[in-house]
Design a protein around this motif. Structure first.
Motif, mmCIF file in Angstrom:
data_model
loop_
_atom_site.group_PDB
_atom_site.id
_atom_site.type_symbol
_atom_site.label_atom_id
_atom_site.label_comp_id
_atom_site.label_asym_id
_atom_site.label_seq_id
_atom_site.Cartn_x
_atom_site.Cartn_y
_atom_site.Cartn_z
ATOM 1 N N LEU A 9 -7.255 -2.981 -13.564
ATOM 2 C CA LEU A 9 -6.594 -2.596 -12.313
ATOM 3 C C LEU A 9 -7.615 -2.292 -11.230
ATOM 4 O O LEU A 9 -7.419 -2.652 -10.059
ATOM 5 N N MET A 10 -8.697 -1.616 -11.599
ATOM 6 C CA MET A 10 -9.760 -1.350 -10.629
ATOM 7 C C MET A 10 -10.330 -2.653 -10.078
ATOM 8 O O MET A 10 -10.516 -2.803 -8.863
ATOM 9 N N ASN A 11 -10.590 -3.606 -10.973
ATOM 10 C CA ASN A 11 -11.165 -4.877 -10.541
ATOM 11 C C ASN A 11 -10.201 -5.650 -9.642
ATOM 12 O O ASN A 11 -10.625 -6.381 -8.742
ATOM 13 N N ALA A 12 -8.906 -5.460 -9.873
ATOM 14 C CA ALA A 12 -7.905 -6.196 -9.096
ATOM 15 C C ALA A 12 -7.664 -5.592 -7.720
ATOM 16 O O ALA A 12 -7.431 -6.326 -6.748
ATOM 17 N N PHE A 13 -7.714 -4.259 -7.617
ATOM 18 C CA PHE A 13 -7.249 -3.599 -6.395
ATOM 19 C C PHE A 13 -8.323 -2.824 -5.633
ATOM 20 O O PHE A 13 -8.039 -2.321 -4.543
ATOM 21 N N TRP A 14 -9.509 -2.699 -6.169
ATOM 22 C CA TRP A 14 -10.591 -2.019 -5.450
ATOM 23 C C TRP A 14 -11.524 -3.037 -4.824
ATOM 24 O O TRP A 14 -11.792 -4.072 -5.434
ATOM 25 N N PRO A 15 -12.089 -2.769 -3.651
ATOM 26 C CA PRO A 15 -11.731 -1.661 -2.755
ATOM 27 C C PRO A 15 -10.311 -1.831 -2.228
ATOM 28 O O PRO A 15 -9.893 -2.953 -1.948
ATOM 29 N N GLY A 16 -9.598 -0.704 -2.072
ATOM 30 C CA GLY A 16 -8.238 -0.777 -1.576
ATOM 31 C C GLY A 16 -7.503 0.531 -1.678
ATOM 32 O O GLY A 16 -8.052 1.532 -2.168
ATOM 33 N N PRO A 17 -6.244 0.561 -1.241
ATOM 34 C CA PRO A 17 -5.495 1.811 -1.099
ATOM 35 C C PRO A 17 -4.849 2.291 -2.404
ATOM 36 O O PRO A 17 -3.629 2.467 -2.486
ATOM 37 N N ILE A 18 -5.670 2.511 -3.425
ATOM 38 C CA ILE A 18 -5.161 2.990 -4.704
ATOM 39 C C ILE A 18 -6.188 3.914 -5.343
ATOM 40 O O ILE A 18 -7.398 3.671 -5.267
ATOM 41 N N SER A 19 -5.683 5.006 -5.941
ATOM 42 C CA SER A 19 -6.513 5.997 -6.626
ATOM 43 C C SER A 19 -6.096 6.053 -8.087
ATOM 44 O O SER A 19 -4.907 5.934 -8.413
ATOM 45 N N PHE A 20 -7.070 6.268 -8.956
ATOM 46 C CA PHE A 20 -6.809 6.356 -10.387
ATOM 47 C C PHE A 20 -7.203 7.738 -10.894
ATOM 48 O O PHE A 20 -8.334 8.183 -10.664
ATOM 49 N N ILE A 21 -6.260 8.408 -11.580
ATOM 50 C CA ILE A 21 -6.554 9.701 -12.201
ATOM 51 C C ILE A 21 -7.200 9.447 -13.550
ATOM 52 O O ILE A 21 -6.609 8.789 -14.420
ATOM 53 N N LEU A 22 -8.419 9.976 -13.716
ATOM 54 C CA LEU A 22 -9.248 9.690 -14.888
ATOM 55 C C LEU A 22 -9.642 10.985 -15.596
ATOM 56 O O LEU A 22 -9.685 12.048 -14.973
ATOM 57 N N PRO A 23 -9.971 10.910 -16.902
ATOM 58 C CA PRO A 23 -10.488 12.089 -17.604
ATOM 59 C C PRO A 23 -11.784 12.574 -16.963
ATOM 60 O O PRO A 23 -12.684 11.786 -16.654
#
Length: 334
Positions: free
Chosen positions: A93-107
């Motif tokens: 998902l990071m590779n598909a949408f970054w850079p861009g308007p999405i944040s990922f909650i990570l450990p």
């Protein structure tokens, strides 16, 4: 404090040639907070590694301490410093949408970020903005920057530098003046701490967009929880000064003196144009409505004669979830 203003609009192609760029970078490294443009909204940015810097964000915004912040990075490998990417689905998902308007909650990796960034949680939201100015500032400083929206907590988010100055003049070190933002609402936030993932805050990138990259990766969302894991989950947000009410059928609305309406341009012809603001061309123009929403709410705050605002309901339109999430927060469900 007198807030500095750096107008970098003529230096977007190469920010390193802007005469005062080192003043901006030195400000970040000296634990100052600086408003910067992103493609979503303007953010109030500070060194996420410094408690002193991050604490200034909460003071300037009047932000509740249990409302976590999103950390902005220039490139993926910076995540290794303070968080973990739990599986290949997240990376896809990071590779598909970054850079861009999405944040990922990570450990979270403990004892790296300022504790107030995560509001005591064992996770952190991370984003890689696509705005050219933001990307260059993140590259030049090479700091993870905590950056919530650059507005007084609860008020409409700023989509241009003038909005920032309305709320933050003499409260922050400086404002980087870029252009009007592209998207107009805050990033989609995806909780990746368990699988399938869930959307903690809707945005321009939808569940359907994510599912096209990793089928079956999203479970049902729950935006109203007691302990917020992402900004915008718990408190009243995005609200203008005047009370605002959602209208299910805008065609039946009759305005009285001191009232205003926000709706698609196609619905406004029968109203006095002095008390209207258009959100997109038609109901189907969700992109235009998201882009203009906060500007509309801010415009209403500049009109002291307006005592009540009505806003059109877009819930019948496909992919209106993010827009309606912001409208419901701004109206407190009324």
């Amino acid at each position: 404090m007198e807030t500095k203003i750096w107008d970098v609009r003529n230096y977007v192609d190469d920010l390193s040639t802007y005469p005062q760029v080192q003043e901006i970078i030195t400000g970040f490294k000296a634990d100052e907070i600086i408003a910067i443009p992103t493609e979503t909204v303007y953010g109030l940015a500070a060194n996420a590694l410094s408690k002193a810097a991050v604490d200034k964000i909460f003071v300037a915004k009047g932000r509740p301490q249990d409302n976590p912040l999103i950390v902005h990075i220039y490139e993926i490998k910076q995540i290794d410093q303070f968080a973990s990417i739990p599986n290949d689905a997240v990376r896809a998902l990071m590779n598909a949408f970054w850079p861009g308007p999405i944040s990922f909650i990570l450990p979270l990796k403990q004892h790296v970020l300022a504790s107030s960034v995560t509001a005591g949680l064992d996770s952190v939201a991370v984003r890689m903005p696509s705005d050219a100015i933001a990307r260059q500032l993140l590259k030049l400083s090479y700091l993870p920057l905590a950056a919530p929206s650059a507005n007084t907590s609860g008020k409409p988010s700023p989509t241009n530098a003038d909005h920032v100055l309305m709320d933050m003049t003499n409260k922050i070190y400086g404002v980087v003046r870029g252009f009007q933002v592209e998207v107009g609402i805050e990033s989609t936030v995806v909780d990746c701490t368990s699988y399938p993932f869930r959307i903690a805050r809707p945005g321009a990138i939808s569940a359907q967009d994510l599912e096209r990259v990793v089928p079956g990766c999203i479970t049902e969302a729950n935006f109203e929880i007691e302990k917020p894991i992402a900004p915008g989950m718990k408190y009243r947000h995005y609200a203008p000064d005047s009370p605002m009410e959602l209208v299910k059928d805008i065609s039946k609305l009759q305005l009285c003196e001191g009232e205003a309406v926000i709706a698609p341009q196609s619905e406004l012809s029968r109203f006095d144009t002095s008390v209207t603001f258009a959100l997109g061309e038609t109901f189907d123009d969700i992109t235009g409505a998201m882009h203009q929403l906060y500007s509309a709410l801010r415009a209403m705050d500049t009109m002291p004669s307006i005592k009540k605002i009505y806003i059109a309901d877009y819930s019948h339109v496909k992919e209106s979830e993010a827009l309606m999430n912001r409208i419901h927060k701004a109206t407190s469900g009324k």
